[in-house]
Design a protein around this motif. Structure first.
Motif, mmCIF file in Angstrom:
data_model
loop_
_atom_site.group_PDB
_atom_site.id
_atom_site.type_symbol
_atom_site.label_atom_id
_atom_site.label_comp_id
_atom_site.label_asym_id
_atom_site.label_seq_id
_atom_site.Cartn_x
_atom_site.Cartn_y
_atom_site.Cartn_z
ATOM 1 N N PRO A 201 0.798 -1.237 0.000
ATOM 2 C CA PRO A 201 0.000 0.000 0.000
ATOM 3 C C PRO A 201 0.828 1.284 0.000
ATOM 4 N N LYS A 202 2.030 1.271 0.573
ATOM 5 C CA LYS A 202 2.866 2.479 0.575
ATOM 6 C C LYS A 202 3.285 2.857 -0.851
ATOM 7 N N GLU A 203 3.504 1.849 -1.687
ATOM 8 C CA GLU A 203 3.862 2.128 -3.088
ATOM 9 C C GLU A 203 2.640 2.632 -3.852
ATOM 10 N N GLN A 204 1.488 2.067 -3.552
ATOM 11 C CA GLN A 204 0.242 2.531 -4.175
ATOM 12 C C GLN A 204 -0.012 3.995 -3.818
ATOM 13 N N GLU A 205 0.223 4.328 -2.562
ATOM 14 C CA GLU A 205 0.053 5.693 -2.063
ATOM 15 C C GLU A 205 0.984 6.664 -2.801
ATOM 16 N N ARG A 206 2.166 6.167 -3.188
ATOM 17 C CA ARG A 206 3.172 7.013 -3.845
ATOM 18 C C ARG A 206 3.037 7.011 -5.371
ATOM 19 N N GLY A 207 1.992 6.335 -5.878
ATOM 20 C CA GLY A 207 1.714 6.379 -7.308
ATOM 21 C C GLY A 207 2.508 5.400 -8.144
ATOM 22 N N TYR A 208 3.081 4.367 -7.506
ATOM 23 C CA TYR A 208 3.875 3.371 -8.235
ATOM 24 C C TYR A 208 3.091 2.066 -8.389
ATOM 25 N N ASP A 209 3.619 1.150 -9.219
ATOM 26 C CA ASP A 209 3.102 -0.216 -9.224
ATOM 27 C C ASP A 209 3.214 -0.758 -7.809
ATOM 28 N N PHE A 210 2.297 -1.671 -7.436
ATOM 29 C CA PHE A 210 2.290 -2.027 -6.019
ATOM 30 C C PHE A 210 1.960 -3.490 -5.743
ATOM 31 N N ASN A 211 2.066 -4.356 -6.753
ATOM 32 C CA ASN A 211 1.804 -5.759 -6.430
ATOM 33 C C ASN A 211 2.841 -6.671 -7.072
ATOM 34 N N GLU A 212 3.053 -7.800 -6.435
ATOM 35 C CA GLU A 212 4.003 -8.788 -6.952
ATOM 36 C C GLU A 212 3.603 -10.185 -6.501
ATOM 37 N N ASP A 213 4.295 -11.171 -7.061
ATOM 38 C CA ASP A 213 4.139 -12.570 -6.667
ATOM 39 C C ASP A 213 5.430 -12.998 -5.974
ATOM 40 N N LEU A 214 5.295 -13.777 -4.928
ATOM 41 C CA LEU A 214 6.473 -14.254 -4.200
ATOM 42 C C LEU A 214 6.538 -15.780 -4.263
ATOM 43 N N TYR A 215 7.757 -16.281 -4.377
ATOM 44 C CA TYR A 215 7.991 -17.711 -4.528
ATOM 45 C C TYR A 215 8.244 -18.348 -3.165
ATOM 46 N N VAL A 216 7.521 -19.434 -2.905
ATOM 47 C CA VAL A 216 7.701 -20.204 -1.662
ATOM 48 C C VAL A 216 8.181 -21.599 -2.028
ATOM 49 N N PRO A 217 9.416 -21.967 -1.663
ATOM 50 C CA PRO A 217 9.933 -23.285 -2.053
ATOM 51 C C PRO A 217 9.346 -24.444 -1.249
ATOM 52 N N GLY A 218 8.771 -24.135 -0.094
ATOM 53 C CA GLY A 218 8.266 -25.178 0.797
ATOM 54 C C GLY A 218 8.262 -24.657 2.218
ATOM 55 N N PHE A 219 8.419 -25.557 3.178
ATOM 56 C CA PHE A 219 8.424 -25.094 4.571
ATOM 57 C C PHE A 219 9.245 -26.042 5.449
ATOM 58 N N PHE A 220 9.728 -25.466 6.543
ATOM 59 C CA PHE A 220 10.454 -26.229 7.571
ATOM 60 C C PHE A 220 9.485 -26.545 8.705
#
Length: 636
Positions: A201-220
């Protein structure tokens, strides 16, 4: 903590003093593209920082029931998994500590960033539990520059290798491997997936692109017993996991508690140091600033001398001195100090060395830096600077119509928003101060001939300064270029009152101080423009263009307050102490807002004076520390 409107604007920052950092909100929900658990420079790729480990979701498992403590913002203002509802307490006096309550489970999470190593450690302690408990740790990886975003793609390398009590993996070529390890035996479950549409949301507030996808390899997954601590490590090298508890505790013991205004600022001061090999820099701010020359010299005395660390001043100056000499002798510079050619930089360097002389002795300053001071004065007098010209009247002239030349450096479409050009008020105040300071040092060094020459030049400068800048209303014009005069009431005139050597007499100084007090003073700093002046725009909001137009047109800057308070004490001496102490309260209040324990880049110029820009800004922290040190001398 439960009210996201209250908790999301509050951020924490931890650095390793070598350029890497960890930054997020106090509920561990990333709201900026700059946020991350492990954000490091990758010099093999570029000069930016890179987010390797974005976040780590913890899940408490009991009797097959899972309680996810993570928190992310997704499209449509949806927050998931809403782990903040389990938070019972947050404390960051020494290190950030979050306490979670899940039924009969009481779990604490503590984080430290290892100094001078690209490694973050997280210690989980199971304080209470009535039955067998598992801890699941799910890492969210980004492997991207802080200026960009990552999105689901087929180029990602999903391979991993097993290391001691953990794994190592690297998403893309050119990046270092990320080692994720736990201090005890655990199981890693390989379940590669993308978490899509995470928003900032801080990037959205500043007028920039504001979403991404994050990679999760698994879990411990790791068993944890009541009273037991489990330490998770993420770094770019492996670590002996049986030493993780010891390393964690050593780092905790090395921290100064943030139990006072002064200690908060002192901790923050240490975070701006950036040691790279033999070079020692001061970063201008977090999370996006590099080492800028002007910021370095303005903030250096406050970040070192004001907290009784003169050896740190000398270490930074060793790098800076080498860089300045390379610049003045037109030798390619291999140190990463930027914007060295701005015309006021050399003069701010002299001011910084003047503070060193006051905190140590003039003799020590003369022995260590006397040659450098003479070289700077000589460089300017002989017109060797490509944009700083000494005129017959003793004033320095600079071209600033097409390129910003001072700290008021915002641009739109490549052109300065405030084209300060010609005779600039603080440049010439700095020049007069530098001439007098160096002349006095030369006289002590039994070089009266050159001292007299500089004093004569300073006298000429003083006469021209008053004739050029002082107007019939008792304040100083901001800049003068021939018949063009800027009558805007701006804070740059306060330096003339604050510096040890001033071309103004006492009555003139008081007139300047009075108008600055009347039109520019706020509880959060000096406004960059008076509300009575044309173009006043106090709110630093909107898209980049709108923010650039407001950047120096009415916003309030805390670092200017340091010079204002110094000027106030020069005029009112002991009787001004209580006023200055009251002004500092406005900044002490900020220690629990924005970036906890630090000061943001700037504030809106109108109530409620909301903090904006970079979360932690070196010059602001430095000037508060310098004033606290100055006050301590008055109160002695």
């Amino acid at each position: 903590m439960l009210n996201l409107e209250e908790s999301l604007p509050r951020e924490i920052l931890r650095t390793n003093k070598s350029g890497a950092y960890h930054c997020t909100t106090i509920v561990d929900c990333n709201t900026r593209k700059y946020h991350g658990l492990l954000v490091i420079p990758v010099p093999e790729l570029d000069e930016e920082n890179h987010v390797l480990l974005s976040s780590l979701d913890e899940t408490v498992i009991q009797h097959g029931a899972e309680f996810n403590l993570g928190l992310h913002k997704y499209q449509g203002n949806n927050f998931s998994p809403k782990g903040h509802k389990y938070i019972r307490e947050f404390d960051c006096e020494k290190v950030p500590v979050t306490t979670y309550r899940v039924g009969g489970v009481l779990l604490t999470k503590e984080k430290v960033f290892v100094h001078h190593e690209n490694r973050i450690l997280i210690r989980y302690t199971l304080v209470e539990a009535h039955s067998a408990t598992k801890l699941r740790l799910r890492p969210f990886l980004a492997f991207r520059s802080v200026r960009q975003y990552t999105h689901e793609n087929n180029e990602v390398n999903k391979e991993y290798q097993v290391v001691e009590n953990g794994i190592k993996t690297c998403m893309y070529p050119g990046y270092p491997e990320l080692f994720m390890q736990v201090n005890k035996k655990n199981e890693f479950h390989f379940e590669p997936d993308w978490y899509r549409g995470i928003e900032y949301p801080k990037e959205q507030e500043r007028g920039y692109d504001f979403n991404e996808d994050l990679y999760v390899p698994g879990f411990f997954e790791v068993d944890i017993k009541k009273g037991e601590s489990v330490v998770f490590s993420a770094g770019i090298s492996d670590v002996s996991t049986n030493k993780l508890k010891q390393i964690f505790q050593h780092e905790v013991n090395d921290r100064t508690p943030r139990d006072s205004f002064y200690h908060c600022l002192k901790n923050s001061a240490h975070q701006f140091h950036n040691k790279q090999g033999d070079c020692h820099y001061i970063l201008a701010g977090y999370p996006w600033f590099k080492c800028r020359a002007r910021d370095l010299f303005v903030s250096l005395p406050g970040l070192t001398l004001a907290i009784d660390e003169p050896e740190e001043f000398e270490d930074v100056m060793e790098t800076a001195q080498k860089t300045l000499r390379c610049y003045m002798n037109n030798i390619p510079v291999d140190c990463k100090i930027y914007e060295l050619d701005d015309p006021d930089v050399l003069l701010w360097a002299v001011w910084a060395l003047q503070q060193y002389a006051k905190e140590t002795t003039r003799e020590k300053c003369r022995i260590k830096y006397g040659d450098l001071l003479l070289e700077i004065i000589d460089f300017i007098r002989k017109g060797k600077h490509n944009n700083l010209f000494l005129h017959e009247n003793g004033l320095l002239y600079t071209h600033g119509a097409n390129k910003p030349v001072t700290w008021m450096n915002s641009t739109i479409d490549g052109h300065p928003v405030i084209p300060r050009t010609g005779y600039v008020v603080e440049v010439n105040a700095l020049w007069y101060n530098a001439l007098r300071f160096v002349a006095d040092m030369l006289r002590e060094d039994e070089n009266p001939s050159l001292a007299d020459t500089l004093d004569a030049l300073a006298q000429k400068t003083a006469v021209s300064f008053v004739e050029t800048f002082r107007n019939e209303y008792g304040y100083l014009l901001d800049f003068v270029d021939g018949n063009m005069m800027d009558w805007s009431v701006r804070p740059n005139m306060i330096f003339t009152v604050a510096f040890d050597y001033s071309p103004l007499d006492k009555i003139q100084k008081k007139q300047v101080l009075d108008i600055v007090t009347k039109e520019l003073l706020t509880p959060k700093g000096l406004r960059s423009l008076s509300p009575k002046s044309v173009g006043y725009n106090p709110n630093y909001v909107g898209i980049q263009r709108e923010r650039d137009s407001a950047y120096h047109q009415g916003t309030a800057w805390p670092w200017l307050m340091g010079f204002y308070m110094e000027a106030y004490l020069k005029i009112y001496k002991i009787s001004g102490i209580s006023f200055v102490e009251r002004q500092l309260i406005g900044f002490e209040d900020e220690m629990t807002n924005h970036c906890i324990g630090s000061l943001p880049e700037l504030f809106d110029g109108n109530p409620p004076f909301k903090g904006r820009g970079a979360v932690s800004f070196a010059m602001n922290v430095a000037e508060m520390l310098r004033i606290l040190k100055l006050l301590s001398k008055y109160n002695f």
